[in-house]
Design a protein around this motif. Structure first.
Motif, PDB file in Angstrom:
ATOM      1  N   ARG A 198     -10.061   0.529   0.068  1.00  0.00           N
ATOM      2  CA  ARG A 198      -9.669   1.495   1.115  1.00  0.00           C
ATOM      3  C   ARG A 198      -8.191   1.282   1.420  1.00  0.00           C
ATOM      4  NH1 ARG A 198      -9.961  -2.043   5.358  1.00  0.00           N
ATOM      5  NH2 ARG A 198     -11.653  -3.579   5.364  1.00  0.00           N
ATOM      6  N   ASN A 199      -7.392   1.439   0.383  1.00  0.00           N
ATOM      7  CA  ASN A 199      -5.973   1.111   0.461  1.00  0.00           C
ATOM      8  C   ASN A 199      -5.065   2.312   0.697  1.00  0.00           C
ATOM      9  OD1 ASN A 199      -6.111  -1.864  -0.490  1.00  0.00           O
ATOM     10  ND2 ASN A 199      -7.257  -0.771  -2.062  1.00  0.00           N
ATOM     11  N   LEU A 200      -5.608   3.507   0.554  1.00  0.00           N
ATOM     12  CA  LEU A 200      -4.781   4.708   0.625  1.00  0.00           C
ATOM     13  C   LEU A 200      -5.068   5.502   1.897  1.00  0.00           C
ATOM     14  CD1 LEU A 200      -5.301   5.838  -3.080  1.00  0.00           C
ATOM     15  CD2 LEU A 200      -3.390   4.502  -2.151  1.00  0.00           C
ATOM     16  N   TYR A 206     -11.171  11.816  -2.211  1.00  0.00           N
ATOM     17  CA  TYR A 206     -10.913  10.381  -2.159  1.00  0.00           C
ATOM     18  C   TYR A 206     -12.216   9.603  -2.061  1.00  0.00           C
ATOM     19  CZ  TYR A 206      -8.848   5.995  -0.307  1.00  0.00           C
ATOM     20  OH  TYR A 206      -8.462   4.693  -0.102  1.00  0.00           O
ATOM     21  N   ARG A 249       0.829  -1.209   0.000  1.00  0.00           N
ATOM     22  CA  ARG A 249       0.000   0.000   0.000  1.00  0.00           C
ATOM     23  C   ARG A 249       0.865   1.262   0.000  1.00  0.00           C
ATOM     24  NH1 ARG A 249      -3.347  -3.318   3.315  1.00  0.00           N
ATOM     25  NH2 ARG A 249      -2.459  -2.480   5.260  1.00  0.00           N
ATOM     26  N   SER A 259     -13.710   5.948  -1.501  1.00  0.00           N
ATOM     27  CA  SER A 259     -13.281   4.646  -0.990  1.00  0.00           C
ATOM     28  C   SER A 259     -14.489   3.849  -0.515  1.00  0.00           C
ATOM     29  CB  SER A 259     -12.279   4.827   0.154  1.00  0.00           C
ATOM     30  OG  SER A 259     -12.848   5.565   1.215  1.00  0.00           O
ATOM     31  N   ASP A 312     -10.416   4.765  -5.241  1.00  0.00           N
ATOM     32  CA  ASP A 312      -9.702   3.561  -4.832  1.00  0.00           C
ATOM     33  C   ASP A 312     -10.481   2.354  -5.344  1.00  0.00           C
ATOM     34  OD1 ASP A 312      -8.502   1.430  -3.436  1.00  0.00           O
ATOM     35  OD2 ASP A 312      -8.066   2.696  -1.706  1.00  0.00           O
TER      36      ASP A 312
END
Length: 275
Positions: free
Chosen positions: A64-66, A77, A32, A79, A58
């Motif tokens: 929900r990797n960031l 963002y 990640r 997610s 994402d």
């Protein structure tokens, strides 16, 4: 200039195994970090090219990797895993350009690290209007519907080649060369980020390119891993079974065709996970 970023993970330099991009183990955490750095490189390049607004979707696994607070440029963002348009959630005609970051190739094409098309346990191959495509080709249906150009793709050589086949004028950043499905020669992460940053800047500077030219009516032909999955896919209106493991759906509405495909993938997920 408003830029939409759809980011996967398997196309990141240095990632060659599912342990690096699935779950919560130490390898996944490191993966990640590698992904975040490549996404930020794309954002930096977009800003340098004149972008004023950036939205990151994402699109990998649980989506929900960031770390939101670490996205550069104060990017918005998107997610979470329950999104109607999945990898293309949030796209609308207000955007000027689309980036595909850390994309991978399909099983139906040349060797590609961690190759698949949406679900590796269910989908063996997808053809758009007769041409083998990966996730970039399927997602291009949404871009074409909204009239937004795809200007950048980053990932392995197969992902980039498959995208160019659908969007000939797209900028590419090949950050690794796949050797087999679980081996690749990757650029050093810093070199990969420099390459992405430069390609993103060029892509935004030339963002007046046309949206993907996908003929209508459009057809998606899916080869499933088992005949049971093909039969299950026909429960969806508009999907017909044309061979034991092959289904076909066609539509003049490219967004509706994309939704049909996503629905079929989600429908077969339960049986695909059975042991």
């Amino acid at each position: 200039m408003k830029v939409y970023v759809s980011t996967d993970m398997e196309g990141t330099a240095g990632i060659v195994d599912w342990a690096q991009c699935v779950g919560d183990g130490p390898e996944a955490a490191a993966g990640r970090e590698l992904l975040l750095a490549e996404v930020n490189a794309a954002i930096d390049g977009a800003l340098a090219g004149g972008a004023t607004e950036i939205v990151v979707n994402d699109s990998h696994s649980v989506m929900r990797n960031l770390a939101p607070e670490r996205l550069h440029g104060r990017a918005a963002y998107i997610s979470g895993s329950h999104k109607p348009l999945y990898m293309m959630e949030g796209l609308d005609p207000s955007f000027d350009a689309i980036f595909f970051v850390s994309y991978h190739g399909s099983m139906g094409g040349d060797p590609a690290v961690l190759s698949h098309t949406y679900n590796p346990r269910a989908v063996a191959e997808v053809r758009l209007n007769g041409q083998v495509v990966g996730e970039s080709g399927v997602n291009a249906l949404v871009a074409a519907h909204h009239g937004v150009p795809i200007v950048l793709v980053t990932g392995d050589q197969t992902a980039c080649e498959e995208t160019v086949a659908v969007v000939p004028r797209v900028e590419t950043a090949v950050v690794k060369k796949s050797i087999t499905r679980f081996a690749a020669e990757s650029l050093h992460p810093e070199v990969a980020r420099d390459l992405i940053r430069a390609a993103a800047t060029r892509a935004v500077e030339l963002a007046d390119r046309p949206a993907p030219d996908i003929a209508v009516p459009s057809t998606l032909e899916v080869t499933w891993r088992t005949a049971d999955m093909a039969e299950m896919a026909t429960w969806i209106r508009g999907v017909e079974r044309v061979a034991p493991r092959v289904t076909r759906a066609g539509d003049t509405d490219r967004l509706r065709l994309f939704r049909t495909f996503i629905t079929s993938v989600l429908l077969t997920r339960g049986i695909a996970l059975e042991r």
